[in-house]
Design a protein around this motif. Structure first.
Motif, PDB file in Angstrom:
ATOM      1  N   ASP A  92      -2.044  11.980   8.783  1.00  0.00           N
ATOM      2  CA  ASP A  92      -1.680  11.803   7.391  1.00  0.00           C
ATOM      3  C   ASP A  92      -2.737  10.642   6.872  1.00  0.00           C
ATOM      4  O   ASP A  92      -3.271  10.939   5.728  1.00  0.00           O
ATOM      5  CB  ASP A  92      -0.437  11.510   7.422  1.00  0.00           C
ATOM      6  CG  ASP A  92       0.015  11.309   5.948  1.00  0.00           C
ATOM      7  OD1 ASP A  92      -0.059  12.262   4.973  1.00  0.00           O
ATOM      8  OD2 ASP A  92       0.877  10.288   5.366  1.00  0.00           O
ATOM      9  N   LEU A 101      -5.145  11.069   3.262  1.00  0.00           N
ATOM     10  CA  LEU A 101      -4.935   9.979   2.327  1.00  0.00           C
ATOM     11  C   LEU A 101      -6.202   9.352   2.233  1.00  0.00           C
ATOM     12  O   LEU A 101      -6.637   9.040   1.100  1.00  0.00           O
ATOM     13  CB  LEU A 101      -4.128   8.874   2.722  1.00  0.00           C
ATOM     14  CG  LEU A 101      -2.399   9.157   2.230  1.00  0.00           C
ATOM     15  CD1 LEU A 101      -1.694   7.978   2.816  1.00  0.00           C
ATOM     16  CD2 LEU A 101      -2.265   9.395   0.834  1.00  0.00           C
ATOM     17  N   GLN A 142      -8.689  11.656   0.189  1.00  0.00           N
ATOM     18  CA  GLN A 142      -8.181  11.776  -1.311  1.00  0.00           C
ATOM     19  C   GLN A 142      -8.579  10.430  -2.158  1.00  0.00           C
ATOM     20  O   GLN A 142      -9.102  10.538  -3.244  1.00  0.00           O
ATOM     21  CB  GLN A 142      -6.786  11.862  -1.361  1.00  0.00           C
ATOM     22  CG  GLN A 142      -6.325  13.352  -0.771  1.00  0.00           C
ATOM     23  CD  GLN A 142      -4.749  13.562  -0.281  1.00  0.00           C
ATOM     24  OE1 GLN A 142      -3.910  12.513  -0.333  1.00  0.00           O
ATOM     25  NE2 GLN A 142      -4.345  14.761  -0.836  1.00  0.00           N
ATOM     26  N   TYR A 192      -1.646   2.156   9.159  1.00  0.00           N
ATOM     27  CA  TYR A 192      -0.378   2.691   9.109  1.00  0.00           C
ATOM     28  C   TYR A 192       0.606   1.397   9.170  1.00  0.00           C
ATOM     29  O   TYR A 192       0.337   0.670  10.293  1.00  0.00           O
ATOM     30  CB  TYR A 192      -0.237   3.494  10.145  1.00  0.00           C
ATOM     31  CG  TYR A 192       1.378   3.994  10.157  1.00  0.00           C
ATOM     32  CD1 TYR A 192       1.629   4.920   9.478  1.00  0.00           C
ATOM     33  CD2 TYR A 192       2.113   3.437  11.204  1.00  0.00           C
ATOM     34  CE1 TYR A 192       3.095   5.388   9.619  1.00  0.00           C
ATOM     35  CE2 TYR A 192       3.297   3.899  11.490  1.00  0.00           C
ATOM     36  CZ  TYR A 192       3.993   4.709  10.421  1.00  0.00           C
ATOM     37  OH  TYR A 192       5.138   5.042  10.581  1.00  0.00           O
ATOM     38  N   ASN A 208       7.457  -1.076   4.326  1.00  0.00           N
ATOM     39  CA  ASN A 208       6.728  -1.435   2.938  1.00  0.00           C
ATOM     40  C   ASN A 208       7.015  -2.789   2.553  1.00  0.00           C
ATOM     41  O   ASN A 208       7.681  -3.025   1.387  1.00  0.00           O
ATOM     42  CB  ASN A 208       6.961  -0.403   1.949  1.00  0.00           C
ATOM     43  CG  ASN A 208       6.268  -0.350   0.785  1.00  0.00           C
ATOM     44  OD1 ASN A 208       5.446  -1.202   0.676  1.00  0.00           O
ATOM     45  ND2 ASN A 208       6.622   0.398  -0.414  1.00  0.00           N
ATOM     46  N   GLN A 267      -0.704   2.898   3.876  1.00  0.00           N
ATOM     47  CA  GLN A 267      -0.342   4.107   3.258  1.00  0.00           C
ATOM     48  C   GLN A 267       0.577   4.292   1.793  1.00  0.00           C
ATOM     49  O   GLN A 267       0.556   5.014   1.225  1.00  0.00           O
ATOM     50  CB  GLN A 267       0.249   5.083   4.429  1.00  0.00           C
ATOM     51  CG  GLN A 267       1.921   4.861   4.630  1.00  0.00           C
ATOM     52  CD  GLN A 267       1.921   3.735   5.775  1.00  0.00           C
ATOM     53  OE1 GLN A 267       1.240   2.779   5.867  1.00  0.00           O
ATOM     54  NE2 GLN A 267       3.235   3.852   6.332  1.00  0.00           N
ATOM     55  N   TYR A 268       1.303   3.103   1.919  1.00  0.00           N
ATOM     56  CA  TYR A 268       2.341   3.023   0.622  1.00  0.00           C
ATOM     57  C   TYR A 268       1.599   3.015  -0.572  1.00  0.00           C
ATOM     58  O   TYR A 268       1.573   3.506  -1.634  1.00  0.00           O
ATOM     59  CB  TYR A 268       3.281   2.042   0.886  1.00  0.00           C
ATOM     60  CG  TYR A 268       4.234   2.310   2.290  1.00  0.00           C
ATOM     61  CD1 TYR A 268       5.365   3.148   2.201  1.00  0.00           C
ATOM     62  CD2 TYR A 268       4.030   1.395   3.117  1.00  0.00           C
ATOM     63  CE1 TYR A 268       6.075   3.426   3.253  1.00  0.00           C
ATOM     64  CE2 TYR A 268       5.077   1.509   4.227  1.00  0.00           C
ATOM     65  CZ  TYR A 268       5.710   2.382   4.194  1.00  0.00           C
ATOM     66  OH  TYR A 268       7.016   2.594   5.528  1.00  0.00           O
ATOM     67  N   ALA A 288      -1.734   3.418  -0.750  1.00  0.00           N
ATOM     68  CA  ALA A 288      -2.543   4.763  -1.044  1.00  0.00           C
ATOM     69  C   ALA A 288      -1.930   5.770  -1.707  1.00  0.00           C
ATOM     70  O   ALA A 288      -2.560   6.102  -2.868  1.00  0.00           O
ATOM     71  CB  ALA A 288      -3.338   5.112   0.475  1.00  0.00           C
ATOM     72  N   ARG A 289      -0.930   5.900  -1.408  1.00  0.00           N
ATOM     73  CA  ARG A 289       0.081   6.899  -2.236  1.00  0.00           C
ATOM     74  C   ARG A 289       0.208   6.738  -3.768  1.00  0.00           C
ATOM     75  O   ARG A 289       0.059   7.545  -4.620  1.00  0.00           O
ATOM     76  CB  ARG A 289       1.415   7.451  -1.306  1.00  0.00           C
ATOM     77  CG  ARG A 289       1.083   8.041  -0.047  1.00  0.00           C
ATOM     78  CD  ARG A 289       2.292   8.450   0.577  1.00  0.00           C
ATOM     79  NE  ARG A 289       2.021   8.878   1.947  1.00  0.00           N
ATOM     80  CZ  ARG A 289       2.401   8.241   3.147  1.00  0.00           C
ATOM     81  NH1 ARG A 289       3.350   7.267   2.941  1.00  0.00           N
ATOM     82  NH2 ARG A 289       2.402   8.855   4.315  1.00  0.00           N
ATOM     83  N   ALA A 290       0.454   5.280  -3.922  1.00  0.00           N
ATOM     84  CA  ALA A 290       0.714   5.068  -5.146  1.00  0.00           C
ATOM     85  C   ALA A 290      -0.456   5.061  -5.975  1.00  0.00           C
ATOM     86  O   ALA A 290      -0.527   5.541  -7.225  1.00  0.00           O
ATOM     87  CB  ALA A 290       1.393   3.447  -5.230  1.00  0.00           C
ATOM     88  N   LEU A 314      -2.754   7.387  -5.643  1.00  0.00           N
ATOM     89  CA  LEU A 314      -3.133   8.750  -6.158  1.00  0.00           C
ATOM     90  C   LEU A 314      -2.336   9.045  -7.188  1.00  0.00           C
ATOM     91  O   LEU A 314      -2.625  10.022  -7.787  1.00  0.00           O
ATOM     92  CB  LEU A 314      -3.023   9.540  -4.632  1.00  0.00           C
ATOM     93  CG  LEU A 314      -3.875   9.203  -3.546  1.00  0.00           C
ATOM     94  CD1 LEU A 314      -3.365  10.156  -2.563  1.00  0.00           C
ATOM     95  CD2 LEU A 314      -5.400   9.765  -4.101  1.00  0.00           C
ATOM     96  N   GLU A 315      -0.911   8.408  -7.310  1.00  0.00           N
ATOM     97  CA  GLU A 315      -0.133   8.753  -8.286  1.00  0.00           C
ATOM     98  C   GLU A 315      -0.564   8.351  -9.553  1.00  0.00           C
ATOM     99  O   GLU A 315      -0.133   8.805 -10.652  1.00  0.00           O
ATOM    100  CB  GLU A 315       1.404   8.426  -8.051  1.00  0.00           C
ATOM    101  CG  GLU A 315       2.047   9.118  -6.713  1.00  0.00           C
ATOM    102  CD  GLU A 315       3.208   8.297  -6.431  1.00  0.00           C
ATOM    103  OE1 GLU A 315       3.529   7.515  -6.846  1.00  0.00           O
ATOM    104  OE2 GLU A 315       3.748   8.868  -5.439  1.00  0.00           O
TER     105      GLU A 315
END
Length: 315
Positions: free
Chosen positions: A60, A64, A67, A81, A85, A303-304, A306-308, A310-311
């Motif tokens: 995963d 990420l 992206q 990783y 959080n 990863q937290y 990174a996802r934010a 991307l959003e």
């Protein structure tokens, strides 16, 4: 599904995968032999009654990374990783991944420009020794303070220099002076000028971002008064190298910036490797803005975060 074997294989699979029975326990419970239980489990998989999904966090992370790299046009991205959080956990794992990355990329003759803060201290604490030659390590901004809060300036530069078998080049000054004329006078000193120029010559810069929240480290060090802090909180999203920038990535207060000693933000765009090590919910606006402004070509985050990132909306 109409055979007794199919029905029995599903019952065995439920006991094994959902109820955590061992194969021997199932055999005893259903009055079967253990080899028969094993064959029934295989039959359930062969018939598609059982589907096993393995979540690999490292896989995963690769997705990420790709992206984030594509969205923000970066050269390299590393995702740490972290199981929680929470800021203290994120800093620990960012330090580990950042230290491994720096260890991998540093080569003979590199000049490494370093900043300070909790994240950078975590990185320096986890950096392994590497046998290289002719490496120089220089502090990119001042760090002297009389506050009873540790900014880890000395320890960070010292540990990174020690890992690469070289001496530290410190900038033994406050990062923000009381008046711009004092800062200019100090900058004109030949010894200080050599260190500042070495920071400009660095082909690797490694740094983090700060926030403008009340408990931001830079606010705790006594460089800024209450009015200046209020102005920054109204106009800035964060700082890099103690230079505060707004949502457009531009310096947001020239008066404070003119009292700040160390590398200019534009210089970071010229580095072979401009490495931003940062993560956590509180830092997302500053990280996003720094990436869009091009102050970093490499990102190390969790990863937290990174996802934010991307959003967030694209620019």
């Amino acid at each position: 599904m109409d055979s007794d074997k199919d029905r029995l294989s599903i019952d065995v699979a439920r006991l094994y995968y959902q109820s955590d029975y061992s194969q021997q326990q199932i055999a005893d419970h259903l009055n079967l032999s253990r080899p028969t239980v094993s064959r029934l489990l295989q039959h359930a998989k062969d018939q598609g009654y059982v589907s096993i999904h393995i979540y690999d966090p490292l896989e995963d992370m690769d997705v990420l990374s790709d992206q984030i790299k594509k969205k923000y046009k970066l050269d390299q991205v590393r995702i740490a990783y972290t199981p929680l959080n929470k800021d203290h956990e994120i800093i620990k794992h960012l330090g580990r991944v950042g230290a491994n990355f720096l260890f991998d990329v540093v080569k003979d003759g590199d000049i490494i420009g370093v900043t300070w803060g909790r994240t950078m201290y975590s990185l320096s604490s986890q950096l392994k020794a590497k046998q290289v030659h002719g490496v120089e390590v220089v502090q990119l901004k001042g760090g002297v303070t009389h506050a009873r809060v540790n900014n880890y300036a000395y320890e960070t530069v010292h540990r990174i220099a020690e890992a690469f078998n070289t001496i530290s080049r410190y900038l033994p000054l406050p990062v923000i002076f009381d008046r711009p004329e004092i800062k200019e006078m100090v900058e004109n000193d030949s010894h200080m000028r050599q260190i500042i120029d070495l920071g400009k010559q660095a082909n690797i810069a490694i740094f983090t971002v700060g926030t403008v929240l009340d408990d931001a480290l830079l606010f705790q060090l006594g460089y800024l008064n209450a009015e200046e802090k209020k102005l920054l909180q109204q106009n800035a999203v964060g700082d890099i190298c103690s230079r505060f920038f707004n949502k457009d990535g531009n310096i947001c207060n020239e008066a404070i910036n003119n009292r700040t000693i160390g590398i200019e933000l534009d210089e970071l765009r010229k580095k072979e490797r401009s490495i931003l090590v940062a993560g956590g919910q509180r830092k997302i606006p500053a990280i996003r803005t720094a990436l869009i402004a091009g102050y970093a070509n490499t990102l190390i985050t969790d990863q937290y975060t990174a996802r934010a990132l991307l959003e967030e909306r694209s620019y």
